[in-house]
Design an enzyme around this catalytic site. Structure first.
Site, PDB file in Angstrom:
ATOM      1  N   TYR A  83      -1.662  -0.840  10.674  1.00  0.00           N
ATOM      2  CA  TYR A  83      -1.776  -1.121   9.235  1.00  0.00           C
ATOM      3  C   TYR A  83      -0.517  -0.658   8.509  1.00  0.00           C
ATOM      4  CZ  TYR A  83      -3.772  -1.183   4.499  1.00  0.00           C
ATOM      5  OH  TYR A  83      -4.009  -1.422   3.156  1.00  0.00           O
ATOM      6  N   SER A 120       0.867  -1.187   0.000  1.00  0.00           N
ATOM      7  CA  SER A 120       0.000   0.000   0.000  1.00  0.00           C
ATOM      8  C   SER A 120       0.898   1.229   0.000  1.00  0.00           C
ATOM      9  CB  SER A 120      -0.860   0.003   1.276  1.00  0.00           C
ATOM     10  OG  SER A 120      -1.507   1.257   1.429  1.00  0.00           O
TER      11      SER A 120
END
Ligand code: NAI
Length: 261
Positions: free
Chosen positions: A157, A144
């Protein structure tokens, strides 16, 4: 079909929905046989149906990716049924956020287990066969842009995705001589259930309307673009194909300019 992956044998994790489904469908369209990983058969069915309708070849590969034993068995079964392994996409992931002071240990562990430990385990279980085949291959980690940035309340995350980028670069160095390439894709906000769920939670927490938050948040990029899953799948096809034969140890942003490093 344009046959960029003709005859290739591929495993895609988290392929029941979103980015993983788009990658599995694109791989099959390009001529690969695809092991469609999902938590259960019911979840895999829609992706398998889409591939079958387009004339592609695929079968389900079932495991709770948070369970080490199931991951091992799933990888072994996929290799058995495919008759080998050429392309592996570690895509399954979860998103959650919250301040460090409010986060309980279980939440941290859950994110790390699914987003970082499971991709390590999948790589560990597929690599012996890939090396033994002496045909090279391509491993792709769906990380990501959060793996490159610092964002308040996203510590768990972001840490998992920063870790995934580290894993992908070290692994690239480790298996390069076997002609196995390892790369990461860093999507920005992509239109999937995960993105919707994140903005729904933010809407609940802030009392702001979901539609407004979603449209504005999703377009936080240089092009003010809403990015569909197919654009991430296009990058995965490229990285898996011969055209990327000397691309390894890289992380490719698919984010309309959200992150420029
Ligand atoms: P999604 O929620 O549609 O897909 C995630 C998939 O992983 C689901 O099919 C889910 O069932 C599977 N999964 C999660 N935990 C699992 C478990 N324990 N066992 C088996 N399967 C499990 O979301 P999306 O957006 O397609 O996410 C795919 C990847 O892309 C994730 O790694 C995510 O972090 C990453 N990503 C997504 C972005 C976005 O804006 N949608 C942005 C950047 C990265």
């Amino acid at each position: 079909m344009t046959n960029q992956l003709q005859g290739a044998r591929a495993l895609v994790t988290g392929a029941a929905s979103g980015i993983g489904r788009a990658i599995a469908v694109a791989f099959a369209r390009e001529g690969a046989t695809v092991a469609v990983h999902a938590r259960d058969e019911r979840r895999a069915a829609e992706t398998l149906g889409e591939i079958a309708k387009a004339g592609g070849k695929a079968f389900p590969a079932i495991a709770d990716i948070a369970d080490s034993g199931q991951v091992k068995r799933m990888c072994e079964a996929a290799i058995d049924r495919l008759g080998g392994m050429d392309i592996v996409v570690n895509n399954a992931g979860i998103a959650d956020f919250g301040r460090v002071v409010d986060m309980d240990e279980a939440q941290w562990d859950r994110i790390m287990t699914v987003n970082l430990k499971a991709p390590f385990l999948v790589a560990k279980h597929v690599l012996p066969r890939m090396i033994e085949q002496k045909r090279g291959g391509s491993i792709i980690f769906v990380a990501s842009t959060n793996g490159k940035t610092a964002d308040a309340e996203w510590s768990a995350y972001n840490s998992s995705k920063h870790g995934l980028l580290g894993l992908s670069k070290c692994l690239a160095a480790e298996v390069g001589r076997e002609q196995i390439r390892v790369n990461a894709i860093c999507p920005g906000w992509i239109e999937t259930d995960m993105a919707k769920d994140c903005f729904r939670t933010i809407a609940e927490q802030t009392g702001k309307p979901f539609e407004e938050l979603y449209d504005d948040g999703m377009r936080t990029n240089m092009m003010r673009a809403l990015i569909p899953t197919e654009d991430v799948a296009n990058m995965a096809v490229y990285l898996a194909s011969e055209r990327a034969r000397f691309i390894t140890g890289q992380s490719m942003n698919v984010d309309a300019g959200l992150c420029y490093w």
